[in-house]
Design a protein around this motif. Structure first.
Motif, PDB file in Angstrom:
ATOM      1  N   ASN A   1     -45.420 -18.223   9.780  1.00 45.58           N
ATOM      2  CA  ASN A   1     -45.997 -19.111   8.770  1.00 45.58           C
ATOM      3  C   ASN A   1     -46.944 -20.140   9.399  1.00 45.58           C
ATOM      4  O   ASN A   1     -47.965 -20.501   8.792  1.00 45.58           O
ATOM      5  CB  ASN A   1     -44.894 -19.824   7.991  1.00 45.58           C
TER       6      ASN A   1
ATOM      7  N   ASP B   1     -52.443 -11.972   1.716  1.00 43.18           N
ATOM      8  CA  ASP B   1     -51.484 -11.893   0.601  1.00 43.18           C
ATOM      9  C   ASP B   1     -51.237 -10.469   0.127  1.00 43.18           C
ATOM     10  O   ASP B   1     -50.224 -10.208  -0.528  1.00 43.18           O
ATOM     11  CB  ASP B   1     -51.981 -12.745  -0.565  1.00 43.18           C
TER      12      ASP B   1
ATOM     13  N   GLU C   1     -48.805 -12.743  -6.785  1.00 46.24           N
ATOM     14  CA  GLU C   1     -48.053 -13.829  -7.405  1.00 46.24           C
ATOM     15  C   GLU C   1     -46.563 -13.759  -7.095  1.00 46.24           C
ATOM     16  O   GLU C   1     -45.808 -14.660  -7.448  1.00 46.24           O
ATOM     17  CB  GLU C   1     -48.261 -13.811  -8.932  1.00 46.24           C
ATOM     18  N   GLN C   2     -46.141 -12.700  -6.440  1.00 49.02           N
ATOM     19  CA  GLN C   2     -44.721 -12.541  -6.126  1.00 49.02           C
ATOM     20  C   GLN C   2     -44.309 -13.481  -4.995  1.00 49.02           C
ATOM     21  O   GLN C   2     -45.085 -13.761  -4.086  1.00 49.02           O
ATOM     22  CB  GLN C   2     -44.429 -11.094  -5.721  1.00 49.02           C
ATOM     23  N   CYS C   3     -43.074 -13.930  -5.052  1.00 49.97           N
ATOM     24  CA  CYS C   3     -42.500 -14.755  -3.981  1.00 49.97           C
ATOM     25  C   CYS C   3     -41.455 -13.929  -3.247  1.00 49.97           C
ATOM     26  O   CYS C   3     -40.417 -13.575  -3.817  1.00 49.97           O
ATOM     27  CB  CYS C   3     -41.871 -16.027  -4.551  1.00 49.97           C
TER      28      CYS C   3
ATOM     29  N   ASP D   1     -39.449 -13.178   0.742  1.00 48.74           N
ATOM     30  CA  ASP D   1     -39.160 -13.693   2.077  1.00 48.74           C
ATOM     31  C   ASP D   1     -39.785 -12.752   3.090  1.00 48.74           C
ATOM     32  O   ASP D   1     -39.234 -11.693   3.415  1.00 48.74           O
ATOM     33  CB  ASP D   1     -37.650 -13.781   2.288  1.00 48.74           C
ATOM     34  N   ARG D   2     -40.932 -13.116   3.606  1.00 51.11           N
ATOM     35  CA  ARG D   2     -41.677 -12.225   4.489  1.00 51.11           C
ATOM     36  C   ARG D   2     -41.063 -12.123   5.880  1.00 51.11           C
ATOM     37  O   ARG D   2     -41.417 -11.222   6.655  1.00 51.11           O
ATOM     38  CB  ARG D   2     -43.146 -12.671   4.574  1.00 51.11           C
TER      39      ARG D   2
ATOM     40  N   LYS E   1     -56.365 -16.341  -2.658  1.00 50.39           N
ATOM     41  CA  LYS E   1     -55.572 -15.133  -2.453  1.00 50.39           C
ATOM     42  C   LYS E   1     -56.401 -14.188  -1.587  1.00 50.39           C
ATOM     43  O   LYS E   1     -57.541 -13.883  -1.912  1.00 50.39           O
ATOM     44  CB  LYS E   1     -55.230 -14.463  -3.781  1.00 50.39           C
TER      45      LYS E   1
END
Length: 370
Positions: A182, A273, A335-337, A339-340, A198
Motif C-alpha cells: 500500500n 485498480d 468499486e469493490q473493496c 483485502d489485496r 481509477k
C-alpha cells in the motif's frame, strides 16, 4: 569446488517479453554455483537483460550473421557449442525451429535437448508451405528432443500436436516480489498525479496478439462515461506508435501513460485498480498471475487458457465486439473493496511458484539422456 554445469538457451531475441522474463526468473533463483546459463541469439544487438546476465556469470553469444540459412545456423551453433561448452543441456525457445536447433545439438553430442512451447498461435497465415514446415519440424522435434516442455496444455497441443508427448511446466513467479504494498501504491500514485483516479493497467508487447486497439476502445467508452479513469500501458513493440496515435485521435492521450523498460512492474500492479488482458491468444499470460498475486482484479480474454484463472478476482470475458460488457465489469470491480494483501499467500503453494518450476527443471537439466 567443482564448476557449475552450463545450460545453453537459444532465443530469437532478448527483449522484455514473457518468455525472456520466465527464463530470467529461473536464472535469478536457481543455485548458480551448481547450474549456470548461457544464451545464444541470431541477431547481434544488445538485449534488455544482457547486463544482468553477465553480472550473474552468464555468457551471451551471437550467430554473427542475420542471414537465416540452415547452413548458417548449423556452423555458428556448432561453433558456439564447441568453443564454449561442454553443455549439460540445450534449451530451445524458438518454436518449430527448435527441431533443427536440437538436431545440431545432437550432432554436437549434447545429451539433454529441450524444446519449449510458449505460445498457442504465432499469427502467421497457414499456407500449404507453412503447414508442411510445421509437419516437418514436429518430426524433427520428435527425433531430436529428449524433453518437450510447454507453459500450458494449449501451448503444448499447439506446437507438439499429438505427435510428441510433452510436460506442462508453468512459468514460475517469485511471489514474494508481488506482495501488495500500500505504501508503494500511494507513493507512485502521487508521483504519477493519479491520486483520485481509477487506474487500468496492461502489461504486454505492442503487437497484434495483445489486442491493444480493443483496450483503447474500452478506454474510449470509459472516458465517455467518466473523466475519472487513467490507463497505464507497459511494453514496447512495433504497434506502439500507432496506438499512441490512436489515443491522440480520440483526444485522451493525456490520460494514457506509455511505459517501457520497467523493472518494478509489481509497484504498478499495486498502484492500479484493474488489470485487463484482452489478448487474441496467449501461451499462458503469466502477467495475469502476477497481477492476481498483488490482489489486482483481472479481466481476461476468453481466448486465454483457464489455467491462469487461479483466484476469485480473475474473470473471463468475450472479446467478440464486446467493449460495453468489459466497461460495465470495469466499473463494477473498481468499486469493490477487497483485502489485496491475502492473495500472494494463496498462491505460494501453487504450481506457478518459481521454486516449484526450478525443482522440476533441475532433474531435466541434469539427466543423462540419449
Amino acid at each position: 569446488m567443482s564448476k557449475p554445469v552450463r545450460i545453453l538457451h537459444v532465443f530469437n531475441f532478448f527483449n522484455q517479453g514473457g518468455v525472456e522474463n520466465f527464463v530470467m526468473n529461473v536464472y535469478r533463483n536457481i543455485d548458480r554455483e551448481k547450474i549456470q546459463f548461457d544464451f545464444a541469439f541470431p541477431i547481434h544487438q544488445k538485449g534488455y537483460f544482457d547486463d544482468e546476465v553477465i553480472s550473474m556469470g552468464g555468457r551471451i553469444f551471437f550467430f554473427d550473421s542475420e542471414k537465416k540459412s540452415l547452413w548458417n545456423y548449423y556452423k555458428n551453433l556448432r561453433r558456439i557449442i564447441r568453443e564454449n561448452g561442454p553443455y549439460a543441456a540445450i534449451h530451445s525457445h524458438v518454436y518449430y525451429f527448435s527441431g533443427y536447433i536440437l538436431f545440431v545439438a545432437k550432432l554436437c553430442g549434447i545429451k539433454v535437448r529441450i524444446a519449449h512451447s510458449h505460445e498457442t498461435l504465432k499469427g502467421r497465415e497457414q499456407t500449404v508451405i507453412r503447414k508442411m514446415y510445421q509437419w516437418f519440424m514436429r518430426h524433427m522435434i520428435k527425433a531430436n528432443a529428449t524433453h518437450c516442455l510447454a507453459c500450458s496444455d494449449l501451448a503444448g497441443k499447439y506446437l507438439f500436436s499429438k505427435q510428441v508427448s510433452y510436460q506442462v511446466l508453468y512459468n514460475g513467479i517469485d511471489f514474494q516480489r508481488f506482495t501488495y504494498k500500500n505504501n508503494e501504491r500511494e507513493a507512485l500514485r502521487q508521483k504519477l498525479g493519479f491520486q483520485e483516479q481509477k487506474i487500468l493497467i496492461n502489461v504486454g508487447r505492442f503487437a497484434e496478439q495483445k489486442n491493444h486497439v480493443f483496450i483503447i476502445n474500452i478506454f474510449k467508452e470509459l472516458c465517455s462515461r467518466s473523466s475519472n479513469y487513467r490507463l497505464i500501458l507497459i511494453g514496447t513493440g512495433p504497434l506502439k506508435n500507432s496506438i499512441q496515435e490512436l489515443c491522440k485521435q480520440y483526444g485522451f492521450e493525456d490520460k494514457v501513460l506509455f511505459l517501457f523498460d520497467i523493472k518494478n512492474t509489481e509497484d504498478y500492479y499495486s498502484t492500479s485498480d484493474v488489470f485487463i488482458l484482452p489478448s487474441l491468444y496467449e501461451g499462458m499470460g503469466i502477467v495475469s498471475i502476477e497481477a492476481q498475486a498483488t490482489g489486482l482484479p483481472s479481466l481476461l480474454s476468453d481466448k486465454i487458457t483457464r489455467e491462469v484463472g487461479v483466484t476469485d478476482i480473475a474473470e473471463y470475458l468475450s472479446i467478440e465486439d464486446n467493449v460495453v460488457e468489459w466497461v460495465d465489469r470495469i466499473e463494477i470491480v473498481t468499486e469493490q473493496c477487497i483485502d489485496r494483501t491475502v492473495y500472494v499467500n494463496r498462491l505460494l503453494n501453487s504450481p506457478f511458484n518459481i521454486n516449484k518450476t526450478i525443482a522440476d527443471l533441475i532433474p531435466i537439466y541434469t539427466t543423462e539422456s540419449e
